[in-house]
Each structure stands twice: as structure tokens, then as C-alpha cells.
Write an enzyme that holds these catalytic residues in place. Structure first.
Site: not given
Length: 1177
Positions: A438, A759
Site C-alpha cells: 500500500d 489495512d
């Protein structure tokens, strides 16, 4: 009547004066209430309790302020309603572990032999000293040595006890470590509650009944509760109900929230009504606990190496399947047991035959009754020698080395901010070839600030002066940010004076709130004016919408909606924009394009995330249909566009460079704008100037890899992923598709091992699919943590690099241990076997063998498995999936050192007495005292192992074996400790250890020969491995080609659960198809002549295509259509095959499909891996 009873019940319970009388409802009542669902629950709630607010009153809590937090009150609630804690399974006691260690077969054999030996040594038959018994008892009368015959048996028993205690202690400390790790994971879990009107985070275990908990997207609910207020709340209850559809929760339809379920969308508040073992999850755990007794009985059959400890946190397997797969193929692991048994049996047979022929044939003695015990003692001695050969032949220290290495690494990785949930992930990480990371928070600091803004036709390159913005526009910005954000997001004063303000909650929202503060406005005043209860409708942010909208009822009776989200998405829905006078003017497509070019792209090229703020007013005459989202989110008026900076973490570029040097490709997968992503990727070093790399948006990526039916084509994906470095505006499905595609790909020399960071709640599938899933400890949702293998407690990319280093270190530690142990094994077995056959007695006695076994198993695994990692581990390429555990260099070292040791031992055995001028120890009679000769052989053997342990520290042919040895105190302690113990055994061991004290010069010779190992190691290093063509590698991972076809269930690890479920559905569908096969056969009878002359039609893999083409026929001799179970024996038409044979799926059937939802079904041809589907599904 029923309602009446229910209404009066709480009153009665007060009168009873029990604990529960302090509250208006008992634990049992609440528990029963939580078992209801939907309308039934709402009805009971309203009829029996008068609604959720009355439940709060009875539980003495305020829906707005929460509990007071008074310790006495909290304690009382724990006593009445229980703690939010599910007690773990009871740990095994030390005695249970001792009993388990005693189950080892070789140890049992040794115990029996030792007991027989002990019994016989105390039995002195009359006439046993008869000369006629041959030399059996000769030479032992002096010094009363025959009385000491019991010592060997006792010493073996003592050694067995030591081995058992050491094993049990290892298991016990291992279990203790894992439980410590488990509790650490549990402590990490916190939840947001309201106490005294303050929003605070408390550990999950401290939640009590009556707490008001705030729930939001991504939470794993820690207790049961009833919804008090909710916005667009959707829950995944599949963990309890098995239903995969998300359940909408609202006050009037279904307010029941259950522990263990995941919040997939929205936010809200709930009052906690059941905790711990009284919650729905707790009830299930209790039921499971009841069945544990029966399970344990089943488990007891067969020794377990692993300590499996599952709960929310940790799953332990002592070795990853990959490592076990390879260890199983190291020639001397499982096969060693068979070979060891064979060697020991041969040893015993040869010794017995030698003795019988020599005594009764050569010396022509007759078997006398009084000599029987002495002869039996001889046979027992031979048996013990045979067992010791077996003990040394089996490298049972390998599982121990693996477990110690992994446990040690896991403990140390915690200091490097890696919380390992699945032990095998630690080793897999060492082989990672790709990391899909990410951007936000991992590569960047996740401390967001607004640095540019476009308001009222003006592009401000820094935060504008509040006076430069018109009051009404400023008012819209402040309201749009304050109200249209989660109320849990806020800016708090800095912890230290002069520090930065603390950002709590969603970081993007915090940046916008910070922008409001920079404009000298107060967002909290607006929130106080409009509390959450006044919000009419909330469309919470999710990865599909990429926006958030909040609707308020206006004073005039209409509605106003504030929206915020990704600029290109919101601007597309804007038809007006506020000009410099604060008045809305038309915003056409060409205006939008110009704005993108002049405002958004320049912001994005500086690495800024662009967010658009907008609003819309709805008239009072008719209430819109809030469920038709597309209509609601249109005709917006743009207020402003802001550019948010999230600086790259300073340590990230260096970490990415290390990864690239280590042969690991780093890819960025982000939901951000492509220009922002490209700018950040360049700053990080993921994109390098002049390199031919791809940056794609999610839409473009899907267009390139999917065919016209929308199915993922592995071939197309294989053309893209090797060059892809940035995937922007990607959805979680894109991430999953990319990860699955890379893992399934067969392009390149070796299969890829992929690590993924995530996440969000929707990252779950990608984290599960990846070889190693990393969840963010700070920004990550509970759902992501649950799906992950490792949690990054600091959300930092550099921690992933440390995980790679530790993973490679685990792999190397195990290889080092193997290199050392296999050398000892080879030498000890050959010495014991050859020595016993030639000299009729093993040069290494049973107790000595057990000591050597202890050195090379327990101590060596401790010493070599706890080597700390060094940066040099990152300078080589990943091993890949099929790298053998024992490389050719290691094989060269093992054989080279074995040659040196065998030469020395045999020289000492057959010529040592002449060299040292001492008595020969060969052919000594039974119970004769220990000789210096055999003591020197034993001592030299141990010294060589000790110095070879230092050689074993290097497995890639490095010359400096002492490099950084001081960094591993455990290694130094083990080597010096073993040396000290050896001195004590030789000098003071006496009869039990069959040792006789040595002179100083003899000691120096033993040590000198040991040091020779180090010099010999240098000599081995100079021989190039490439010249030794005959050396083989060992311990490969099992490749697909090596699995027998009937064992290959579909495409083993390439099919995920969703796909398996779909296959099941399709197979059931085919069963229905089978029912109409008879009719089709009739039709075919008419048709066959028509298609007789046709060529074989092209292969088709889709079942829909297949059904729409009439040219398939049914033949009796083809394989039958796969059934769900292989038990259908009724004579149904067999097989479904196209005319001309050949399977429909073609060669792409194995991994053509990339998406769980788009799986196709191919018919198996006989002998194909699919042919076994019938039984394997």
C-alpha cells in the site's frame, strides 16, 4: 399475558436481592434476548424492555455519556455479567510433556534394553565364573570390576532421563513462549468506548456490560450489543451464521450486533449486553470446549511435534509446509529412520553371528546352562549397540532446530515491529520475490496535511488567509468538513510542548479538520451544534464509492447533503461550482477538463492526494429516495478542491533499494490518483528514470487482462505483471486479482512468492491469498489483521525488509544445523557399525552415543538456530519455492568433513595404541574397565564435532567461519559449555561413561586433531563445487510434476475457497445434467449420421459455450461426469465428451481463471489431474 410477565420480571429480580437485582435485567435474560434476530428481536426489545433506551436505563448507563468508569461499578458488572475473556485451553503440565517425550520409540527400546542389562548384572548364577564360559568373564575379577556391571545399564537409564527432561523442557518453554505471544496479540486488541462522555480506547478484555461502544468500518466486534445509533451499517455475520451476504443493521429492523462479526460498512454506537463466555462467540467456544475431552483422546494416538495454539492470534506450525516438504526429502530424515533401523538390525545380527561362530564353532565350546546369563548379557550388549546406532542415525533434532529457530526469530522480530501470527510466514518471507505494498502509511508517514487549495476560482499554493475566502464559502467548507467526517476523527493537542498536534481517527479526515483549524475556524463547535443523532442519513466511505456523504434536515424543511471524496469522482458528479463571489455557476465538461489539467494534475504531480468538497440542497416538497444512490449523488455543487500531502517516510527509499538488491520486486497498489501514485513511487525509488516500467489505473488494468466476457486471462496478465510497478485507483478486487495472477503465473524460471500489505476490510481476500499477508497494526482494521500472517506494529515498510532478513535467516539456520548434523550422523553410524562388526564392540559406547546425540541435537540446534541475521543476507537473490534445503556446496562440506573424521577415527581405532604407546582397547571382555585407547577415540570424535560446529556456521562456501561469532552469545556458550562438560566426562566420568582419564599430551593431541577440522574446512572451500559433478542436491520442494496424477486434486494451491464452492455448485448442476442424458442419447441417435462427416470442432472451455453447441455426443467408454461424491453407482450414462475426444478445457484449464466468481468448468480426460475430481472435491 406474556408481555405482562416480561414487564414485571425485572421488578421481581430486584426483590430477590441477588447480585443481578442491582440491575434491571439478569445475565440470562440478556443472553436469551441476544439469541433473537431481526423483527422478532425488535418486537421482544420493545414489548419486554420498552426499547433500547430502557435497556440502557436498566443497565444504569447513558447512551450519550456511557459508564462513569468507577472501578467499583466496573467490578460489580464483571461479577454479575462476567468478564470479556474466553479462557484459553489449559496448558499441558511439565509432567504431561515428560510423558509425551517418553513415548519416543527409540528411547523405549533403550529403556527396555537397559533394564534387562541391569537385571542380568545383578544375577550371579552358581558356576557362572566357570572358565568354560570362555573369555566372557575373563580379566574382570581384578579390582572387583564384575560388581560394576550394573553401571552401564544405570548410565543408559540416566542418559534417557536427561534426554527426556531436556525434550520436555524444550516443549514446555516453547508452549510458554507461544502463550506469551498469544497474550501479547490479545493485549494489542483495543476497542473504542465512551466513558464519562470521553471517547477512549481500552483493551478488549476490559469491556463490560453496559459500556457504550463506538463501532466503525473494519471493526471486529468484541462483544454482543444492541444498536443505539447507526449510519449505513452493514455487518458480515458469516463467521457465526455461514451466510456470506452482508446484513443491514438499523434500529427499527435488526439492531442486534454479535461478537466475532465484522463491520463491513458504516458506523454507529451500541450498548454492550453480553461479554466473554455469555456472548454468541463465547457460547460457541464453550460448546467446542465441551468436545475437547474426546478430541484429546483421539490426538493422543501419535506424537505431535507442533504446539498448535489457535485463537484470535497465533497459529503455530513448527515448520512451514514448504520446509517440511523439503525436510522430508533430505535423505536422512524420514528415510534415515528406515535406514537406521536396517543398519542397527544388521549390526546386531553380525555381532550375534560373530560371537556364536567364534565361541561355539572356532573355539569349539559347548553351551553350558550356568553360562546362559553371561551369554544373554552379551546378546543384550549387542542389542544396546544396535539401538545406539539407531539413535545416532535418526536426526530427530531437526524439528527441534526448526522450532527453536522460528520461535527465536519470532521473539526477536517483535523488537523489529513484526508481530508474527502464523509461524510459517516467517520462513516463507525469506523466499519472497514480490511485495505488493500500500502507499498510505506504509511508504508514507500517514501524517496528512492540506498544503494547497482551489477555492473560488483561485489556486492557492499554500494555505490561504481566512480573510481571502468569502464568509459564506468558508462556512460551507467548515460545515462540509466538520459534519461530513466520522465524529471519531479529531485533532488533539500535542503530547509534548512544541510537538505536532495528534491526529486521531481517519488521517485524511484529520488533514481536512487541520485545514479548518488553519483557517482559524472551530470544527468542534459545529459538531456540538449538530450531534450525530441529528444526522439524517450517512453514506459512509467505502472502496466502491470512494466518497462520503452526510444528509441533514434543513430548518426550512428540505435537506442539505455534504459530500467529499476523490476529486475526479466527485467532480464528475458536479454540475455547478462556487465562483469567486461564492455564487454557484455552471460547471460543464470542458470546465472540468480544464480544471483537471490546470489544478488537479499539477497537485498530483507533486505527490498530493486531491480531495473535492461539494454540497447539494434538496427541496422541501418531496423527500428523495435515499436508496437510489446514483440519483442522490448527482447535480452537486463544488465548494473547493484541496491537495493533501503525505510525505514519504525518510527510511523507505533505502529499504526499497535493499529489496531490489535482494531480488525482490516492490509494487505499489493504491487507491490514489495515478499522478500522485507515480510521484510517490518515483520518490520511493519504485520507479526509476529511464526504466521501462508500467503504471496503470485499475480500469485500464482490467481492460488489458479480461476477455470480452469479463473473465481474467492468465496469458494476458502474464504479459503485464512483470513490468507493472504501480497500480493506481485500484479496488481490493484488483489487488486480489493481481496477487493471485502473480502467484499462479508460470512465467520465468521459478514460481513467485508474494507478500502483500493491507489495512482495509476489503484487503482481506488479497491478504489471505498472498503467501505472506502483512496487516497494519496502527491503521489496519481488525478484519485485515485477522486475515494476515504478520502484523506490522509500526506500519512501516522497513519492518517488511527486516521480516525478509529474518525469514532468510531461519532458512539458513536450518541449513546450517542440517550440514552439521548430517556430518555427525554419517560418521557416527559408520564408526559404530564398522567398529562393531570388526572389533565385536562399538568404539562409541551407548552412553557416549547418547551424549553425542545430545550435543548434535539439542545443543547444536540451540547454537546454530539462534544465529542473528546480518545485512549480507539481503545481497543474494531469493531461493524460490523449489530450492533444495541441502545445496551442492553443503553436500561437498558434509562429505568432505565426513572423510576427514572417518580417516582419523579409523586410524586411531586400529593404530592409535601404537601411536600413543598404550594398551589396545579392542576385543576387551565383558565388564572390563574403560581403556585409554577408546577414551581417546571418543574424545577426538567429540573435539572434531565441536570445531566442525564452527565450520557449520557458513553454508555458502565463505572462508571466514568466525565472522561475527561474538554476536551470538548462545553459540559461544554452547561450544564452551560442551567443551567443559567433555573435560568433566572424560576425567571424572569413569565407568558410567566408559572413560579413563587422559594425560595432558593426549588432551593436546585430541584438541589438535579437532582444530584440524578448521584447516580441513579451508581446504574444502578451495575445491570448486562446479567441478564435483557427482554431488546431488537434496530436500527439494515437491513440484507439481512429481505428484502422482491421482493425488493431484485439481490445481492444488491455485484454487481458492470461493472457487471450490463454485465448482461444487457446478458439479451439482452437472448431476442434474446427468438425469437428462438418456434423452440426449436418443437425440444423438438421430443426429449421429448428420455429424458423421464433420471435422473435430475447436476446443471450448466454457460450459455455456458447450451447452449452446449441439455437436457433443455421449459415449459409454468415456470417463463419467464428475460427481460431488464418488459413490454414485447407479448405471447412468458415462462421461460427456466432444466428438473426437480431447478435453474441452485445453491446456489452459489449470490456471486460466483468475477470479473466484468467474470460474469455468472443464471436463477431464482420462489421466488428467482433473480426472480425480470425482473423489477429491
Amino acid at each position: 399475558m406474556t408481555n405482562n410477565v416480561a414487564d414485571h420480571h425485572p421488578g421481581n429480580s430486584v426483590a430477590e436481592g441477588n447480585h443481578e437485582g442491582d440491575f434491571g435485567c439478569s445475565m440470562v435474560e440478556l443472553r436469551n434476548l441476544m439469541e433473537l434476530r431481526s423483527a422478532e428481536a425488535v418486537a421482544r426489545l420493545n414489548d419486554s424492555y420498552g426499547g433500547v433506551h430502557n435497556v440502557c436505563k436498566r443497565l444504569k448507563t447513558s447512551p450519550v455519556e456511557g459508564l462513569s468508569g468507577n472501578p467499583i461499578d466496573l467490578e460489580k458488572r464483571r461479577q454479575v455479567f462476567g468478564q470479556n475473556f474466553i479462557p484459553p485451553k489449559k496448558a499441558k503440565t511439565f509432567l504431561q510433556l515428560v510423558w509425551e517425550a517418553l513415548q519416543d520409540v527409540t528411547l523405549i527400546i533403550l529403556e527396555i534394553a537397559a533394564i534387562v542389562s541391569l537385571g542380568l548384572s545383578f544375577y550371579h548364577p552358581p558356576g557362572g565364573d566357570n572358565e568354560l564360559c570362555g573369555q566372557s568373564a575373563g580379566g574382570v575379577e581384578d579390582e572387583g570390576e564384575s560388581q560394576a556391571g550394573w553401571i552401564e545399564g544405570a548410565a543408559i537409564l540416566f542418559s534417557v532421563i536427561i534426554v527426556v527432561l531436556v525434550t520436555a523442557f524444550n516443549d514446555w518453554s516453547k508452549e510458554k513462549q507461544f502463550r506469551g505471544l498469544q497474550s501479547r496479540i490479545e493485549q494489542e486488541q483495543k476497542f473504542t468506548v465512551i466513558r464519562k462522555g470521553q471517547v477512549i480506547q481500552i483493551p478488549v478484555a476490559e469491556i463490560v456490560v453496559g459500556d457504550i461502544a463506538q463501532i466503525k468500518y473494519g471493526d471486529l466486534l468484541p462483544a454482543d450489543g444492541i444498536l443505539i445509533q447507526g449510519n449505513d451499517l452493514k455487518i458480515d455475520e458469516s463467521s457465526l451464521t455461514g451466510e456470506s451476504d452482508q446484513v443491514k443493521k438499523s434500529m427499527d429492523k435488526d439492531p442486534m450486533l454479535l461478537s466475532g462479526t465484522h463491520v463491513m460498512e458504516g458506523s454507529g454506537r451500541m450498548v454492550v449486553t453480553a461479554v466473554g463466555i455469555n456472548s454468541q462467540t463465547g457460547i460457541i467456544f464453550t460448546l467446542l470446549g465441551a468436545g475437547e475431552g474426546d478430541e484429546e483422546k483421539k490426538v493422543k494416538k501419535g506424537k505431535k511435534i507442533a504446539v498448535g495454539h489457535c485463537g484470535t492470534g497465533l497459529t503455530v506450525s513448527p515448520m512451514s509446509p514448504e520446509l517440511w516438504g523439503r525436510a522430508d526429502r533430505v535423505p536422512s530424515v524420514p528415510r534415515a529412520v528406515g535406514q537406521g533401523l536396517f543398519m542397527s538390525a544388521v549390526t546386531v545380527v553380525i555381532l550375534v553371528l560373530y560371537f556364536v561362530i567364534d565361541t561355539f564353532w572356532v573355539q569349539k565350546r559347548s553351551w553350558l546352562a550356568e553360562c546362559t546369563p553371561i551369554y544373554i548379557q552379551y546378546f543384550v550388549k549387542f542389542f544396546i549397540i544396535g539401538v545406539t546406532v539407531l539413535v545416532v542415525a535418526v536426526p530427530e533434532g531437526l524439528p527441534l532446530a526448526v522450532t527453536i529457530s522460528l520461535a527465536y526469530s519470532v521473539k526477536k522480530m517483535m523488537k523489529d515491529n513484526n508481530l508474527v501470527r502464523h509461524l510459517d510466514a516467517c520462513e516463507t518471507m525469506g523466499n519472497a520475490t514480490a511485495i505488493c505494498s500500500d502507499k498510505t502509511g506504509t511508504l508514507t508517514m500517514n501524517r496528512m496535511t492540506v498544503v494547497q487549495a482551489y477555492v473560488g476560482d483561485t489556486h492557492y499554493r499554500q494555505i490561504p488567509d481566512p480573510e481571502a475566502i468569502l464568509p459564506k464559502t468558508l462556512d460551507l467548507i467548515v460545515h462540509g468538513v466538520a459534519i461530513n467526517s466520522a465524529y471519531t476523527s479529531k485533532i488533539l493537542p500535542p503530547e509534548k510542548e512544541g510537538g505536532l498536534p495528534r491526529q486521531v481517527g481517519n488521517k485524511t479526515e484529520c488533514a481536512l479538520l487541520g485545514f479548518v483549524l488553519d483557517l482559524k475556524q472551530d470544527y468542534q463547535a459545529v459538531r456540538n451544534e449538530v450531534p450525530e443523532e441529528k444526522l439524517y442519513k450517512v453514506y459512509t466511505f467505502n472502496s466502491v464509492r470512494k466518497s462520503m456523504s452526510t444528509v441533514l434536515r434543513s430548518s426550512g424543511g428540505g435537506f442539505r447533503m455534504y459530500s467529499k471524496g476523490a476529486s475526479e469522482i466527485i467532480l464528475r458528479k458536479c454540475t455547478k461550482i462556487l465562483d469567486k463571489n461564492g455564487e454557484p455557476r455552471l460547471f460543464k465538461v470542458k470546465d472540468r477538463d480544464e480544471m483537471v489539467k490546470k489544478v488537479i494534475e499539477p497537485m498530483a504531480c507533486h505527490g498530493l492526494r486531491t480531495i473535492c468538497l461539494a454540497f447539494r440542497d434538496f427541496p422541501a416538497d418531496a423527500e428523495p429516495d435515499w436508496d437510489s444512490e446514483n440519483e442522490i449523488l448527482s447535480e452537486l455543487t463544488c465548494i473547493a478542491v484541496v491537495g493533501i500531502e503525505d510525505p514519504v517516510r525518510p527510511e523507505v527509499p533505502d529499504a526499497i533499494l535493499k529489496c531490489q538488491r535482494a531480488g525482490i520486486t516492490v509494487r505499489m497498489v493504491t487507491g490514489d490518483n495515478i499522478n500522485t501514485a507515480r510521484a510517490i513511487a518515483t520518490k520511493c525509488g519504485i520507479l526509476l528514470p529511464g526504466e521501462d516500467f508500467l503504471c496503470l489505473e485499475g480500469k485500464e488494468f482490467n481492460r488489458l487482462i479480461r476477455n470480452e466476457k469479463g473473465e481474467v486471462e492468465q496469458e494476458q496478465l502474464d504479459k503485464i505483471w512483470p513490468k507493472l510497478r504501480v497500480l493506481a485507483r485500484s479496488s481490493p478486487t484488483d489487488k486480489h486479482t493481481l496477487v493471485k495472477g502473480i502467484i499462479d503465473s508460470t512465467v520465468g524460471d521459478q514460481r513467485q512468492v508474494v507478500a502483500v500489505t493491507g489495512d482495509g476490510t476489503n484487503d482481506g481476500p488479497a491478504l489471505k491469498k498472498a503467501d505472506v499477508g502483512f496487516a497494519m497494526g496502527i491503521a489496519g482494521t481488525d478484519v485485515a489483521k485477522e486475515a494476515s500472517d504478520i502484523i506490522l506494529t509500526d506500519d512501516n515498510f522497513t519492518s517488511i525488509v527486516k521480516a525478509v532478513m529474518w525469514g532468510r535467516n531461519v532458512y539458513d539456520s536450518i541449513s546450517k544445523f542440517l550440514q552439521f548434523q548430517l556430518t555427525v550422523n554419517v560418521v557416527a553410524v559408520i564408526v559404530a557399525f564398522t567398529g562393531a562388526c570388526i572389533t565385536q564392540d562399538s568404539p562409541l559406547k551407548a552412553v557416549q552415543m547418547l551424549w553425542v546425540n545430545l550435543i548434535m541435537d539439542t545443543f547444536a540446534s540451540l547454537a546454530l538456530a539462534t544465529e542473528p541475521p546480518s545485512e549480507s543476507l539481503l545481497l543474494r537473490k531469493p531461493y524460490g519455492r523449489n530450492k533444495p534445503l541441502i545445496s551442492r556446496t553443503m553436500m561437498k562440506n558434509i562429505l568432505g568433513h565426513a572423510v576427514y573424521q572417518l580417516t582419523i577415527i579409523f586410524t586411531l581405532l586400529f593404530a592409535g595404541e601404537k601411536f600413543f604407546d598404550i594398551d589396545s582397547g579392542r576385543n576387551a571382555p565383558l565388564h572390563s574397565p574403560p581403556t585409554e585407547h577408546y577414551t581417546i577415540v571418543f574424545n577426538t570424535f567429540v573435539m572434531m564435532q565441536l570445531f566442525n560446529e564452527i565450520n557449520a556456521r557458513k553454508i555458502h562456501g565463505e572462508r571466514n567461519v568466525f565472522e561475527a561469532i561474538y554476536r551470538n552469545p548462545i553459540f559461544c556458550t554452547v561450544v564452551l559449555g560442551t567443551f567443559a562438560a567433555q573435560i568433566i566426562i572424560v576425567e571424572f566420568g569413569g565407568k558410567p561413561f566408559s572413560c579413563s582419564g587422559l594425560t595432558l599430551s593426549q588432551w593436546f593431541w585430541c584438541i589438535f586433531i579437532g582444530v584440524g577440522e578448521l584447516l580441513w574446512g579451508q581446504l574444502i572451500c578451495t575445491v570448486p563445487t562446479s567441478h564435483l559433478k557427482f554431488l546431488k542436491e537434496a530436500g527439494h520442494g515437491i513440484t507439481k510434476e512429481e505428484i502422482p496424477e491421482e493425488e493431484l486434486p485439481e490445481d492444488v494451491d491455485e484454487i481458492d475457497h470461493a472457487e471450490m464452492e463454485l465448482r461444487r455448485g457446478q458439479i451439482l448442476w452437472f448431476r442434474g445434467l446427468n438425469r437428462i442424458q438418456t434423452q440426449i442419447k436418443v437425440v444423438n441417435a438421430f443426429r449421429s449420421s448428420l455429424y458423421e462427416g464433420l471435422e473435430k470442432p475447436e476446443s471450448r472451455s466454457s460450459i455455456h459455450n458447450f451447452m449452446t453447441h449441439p455437436e457433443f455426443i455421449l459415449e459409454e467408454d468415456e470417463p463419467r461426469t464428475p460427481f460431488l461424491d464418488g459413490t454414485e453407482d447407479e448405471p447412468e450414462p458415462d462421461g460427456l465428451q466432444k466428438r473426437g475426444g480431447g478435453n474441452l478445457g485445453g491446456s489452459t484449464a489449470l490456471n486460466r481463471n483468475n477470479n473466484a466468481v468467474e470460474s469455468e468448468f472443464s471436463f477431464p480426460e482420462p489421466g488428467s489431474p482433473f480426472h480425480s475430481l470425482e473423489t477429491s472435491v
